[in-house]
Design an enzyme around this catalytic site. Structure first.
Site, short mmCIF file in Angstrom:
data_model
loop_
_atom_site.label_atom_id
_atom_site.label_comp_id
_atom_site.label_asym_id
_atom_site.label_seq_id
_atom_site.Cartn_x
_atom_site.Cartn_y
_atom_site.Cartn_z
N GLY A 1 0.83 -1.19 0.00
CA GLY A 1 0.00 0.00 0.00
C GLY A 1 0.87 1.25 0.00
O GLY A 1 2.03 1.22 0.43
N GLY B 1 0.42 -4.77 0.97
CA GLY B 1 -0.84 -4.74 0.25
C GLY B 1 -0.86 -5.60 -1.00
O GLY B 1 -1.90 -6.13 -1.40
N GLU C 1 6.31 -4.86 7.88
CA GLU C 1 5.65 -3.77 8.60
C GLU C 1 6.24 -3.45 9.96
O GLU C 1 6.17 -2.30 10.42
CB GLU C 1 4.15 -4.09 8.75
N ASP D 1 -0.86 -6.35 8.22
CA ASP D 1 -2.30 -6.39 7.99
C ASP D 1 -2.64 -7.17 6.71
O ASP D 1 -1.98 -8.14 6.39
CB ASP D 1 -2.87 -4.99 7.97
#
Length: 445
Positions: free
Chosen positions: A73, A129, A152, A160
């Site tokens: 992302g 992502g 992350e 996530d």
């Protein structure tokens, strides 16, 4: 094939073949095809249209350029929204809500909508992502150029996009936790050996494979086509982590981040070049708060559905973007690039456990309190009617049996409610023997 849109006009190029199969190209090569809202919206609309038509088809997804499938992302954009533009947390969370909706959609194409055969080609970087929009799908193709990671923790964030769903399910136990906490990178055939990719196909054979996939009249033939081009795992180089898997399982199966670090420290004291020592150094360089959040989420995620995990993760990332470490981590790695993040707190032992437990436990305590009070009121009402019958033993036994049955069939996620309910029931039962107590409660008698 006829191209539905030009590269300059869209971040997702869609091509449709004469057999109603599709090629989808993530088209932000200068940003390593990282996800933004526009890309997510275009992909979601496309897949929803396929689902609504209920027409079996093949979709081949790849990244533009030769460097990445999708590097994740666009967190730098989210940083700017918060720090530079002073956008609200709701504005920032819109990106994650849309992203997780797409992740869930991709995860259900192979189950609820079995006619859609989605093939993601990981010929380059696939992180964050980019993992989310592909790993939950049916087919994931690795090549010798694949570079997989969930990095992350290095930016004070959380793994996530459904990380708490697929990572705990990797074999052996602890491998997913290791990849999540350390951000370790897997290359080429390692992604297949780890159980993350479903097939390994050499880059030189991708074009021919894609051609057959798009030309097939029978979408159900996709597994056969992929097997025709895939290299069997036994013919690939061995897993680069194979000599460390026993240690990974030993350390990263422990039930807290603190225990993992302590265990690594104990084993790493013998040699600074050992796997345990080097891994501990890595963990001590990333955000302590991220370590605890990731460990907690992956532990819970192993028993949750993808939808439940994504719902949990939306709450987690909301807290992350309200906290210090995520913004500081993005600054250090992607903005100023000084690689010198100042974590707060800076030590694992200083992380407040209530910060990790708060979102879930508060909800449970509210539910437990309401239910305990309801049972107290119910017991008092029954106590009154029993008293009216002058404490007949038969009715009193019935009341006790009813209370015990309600009590035994109630799941109590918080131990403290047990004592609360015992007090409530005790007071109610006591009222059966004390008319004065009942006269206080019901003064109209």
């Amino acid at each position: 094939m006829s191209t539905s849109a030009k590269e300059s006009e869209t971040v997702v190029i869609r091509n449709q073949s004469s057999n109603n199969n599709y090629s989808l190209i993530l088209n932000r090569p200068k940003a390593l095809n990282s996800l933004n809202v526009e890309m997510i919206n275009q992909m979601t609309a496309f897949y929803k249209s396929l689902v609504s038509t209920k027409q079996p088809c093949v979709v081949v997804v790849k990244g533009a350029g030769d460097k990445a499938f999708c590097a994740g992302g666009d967190v730098r954009r989210l940083y700017d929204m918060k720090v530079v533009e002073n956008k609200s947390i709701e504005d920032i969370m819109l990106f994650f809500k849309l992203e997780y909706e797409l992740d869930h959609l991709m995860g259900t194409l192979g189950t609820s909508h079995a006619g859609i055969h989605n093939v993601c080609i990981w010929n380059g970087i696939v992180m964050g992502g980019g993992v989310g929009i592909s790993v939950h799908g049916r087919y994931r193709i690795a090549t010798e150029h694949t570079l997989f990671a969930m990095p992350e923790s290095a930016i004070g964030f959380y793994t996530d996009v459904g990380g708490a769903h697929f990572l705990p399910r990797l074999v052996p136990k602890g491998l997913g936790m290791y990849l999540a906490l350390t951000g370790h990178r897997l290359k080429g055939s390692d992604v297949l050996h780890a159980g993350i990719a479903t097939h390994f196909v050499p880059e030189k054979r991708l074009a021919e494979m894609e051609k057959l996939l798009l030309q097939t009249k029978y979408p159900e033939s996709v597994p056969c086509i992929l097997n025709e081009f895939a290299v069997h795992p036994t013919k690939l180089p061995p897993f680069s982590l194979v000599s460390h898997l026993e240690q990974i399982e030993k350390h990263f199966s422990l039930d807290s981040a603190e225990k993992i670090v302590t265990s690594l420290k104990a084993d790493g004291e013998k040699s600074v070049d050992s796997f345990a020592h080097q891994t501990r150094i890595t963990l001590e360089s990333v955000s302590p708060t991220s370590l605890k959040i990731i460990h907690r989420a992956l532990t819970e995620g192993q028993n949750k559905t993808l939808k439940q995990v994504l719902d949990m993760e939306l709450a987690i990332v909301t807290q992350c973007f309200k906290s210090h470490d995520t913004i500081e981590g993005i600054r250090a790695v992607l903005v100023d690039k000084d690689k010198n993040a100042r974590w707060n707190p800076s030590q694992l032992s200083q992380v407040d456990n209530s910060l990790i437990d708060k979102p879930k436990c508060n909800k449970k305590k509210i539910i437990c309190t309401i239910f305990a009070i309801f049972k107290f009121i119910f017991a008092d009402v029954v106590s009154y009617f029993i008293w009216k019958q002058q404490n007949k033993p038969f009715l009193f036994c019935q009341f006790l049996f009813l209370c015990l049955k309600i009590h035994s069939n109630t799941q109590k996620p918080e131990q403290w409610t047990n004592s609360l309910e015992i007090v409530f029931f005790g007071v109610s039962v006591f009222g059966n023997y004390r008319k004065n107590y009942c006269n206080i409660l019901f003064q109209d008698r």
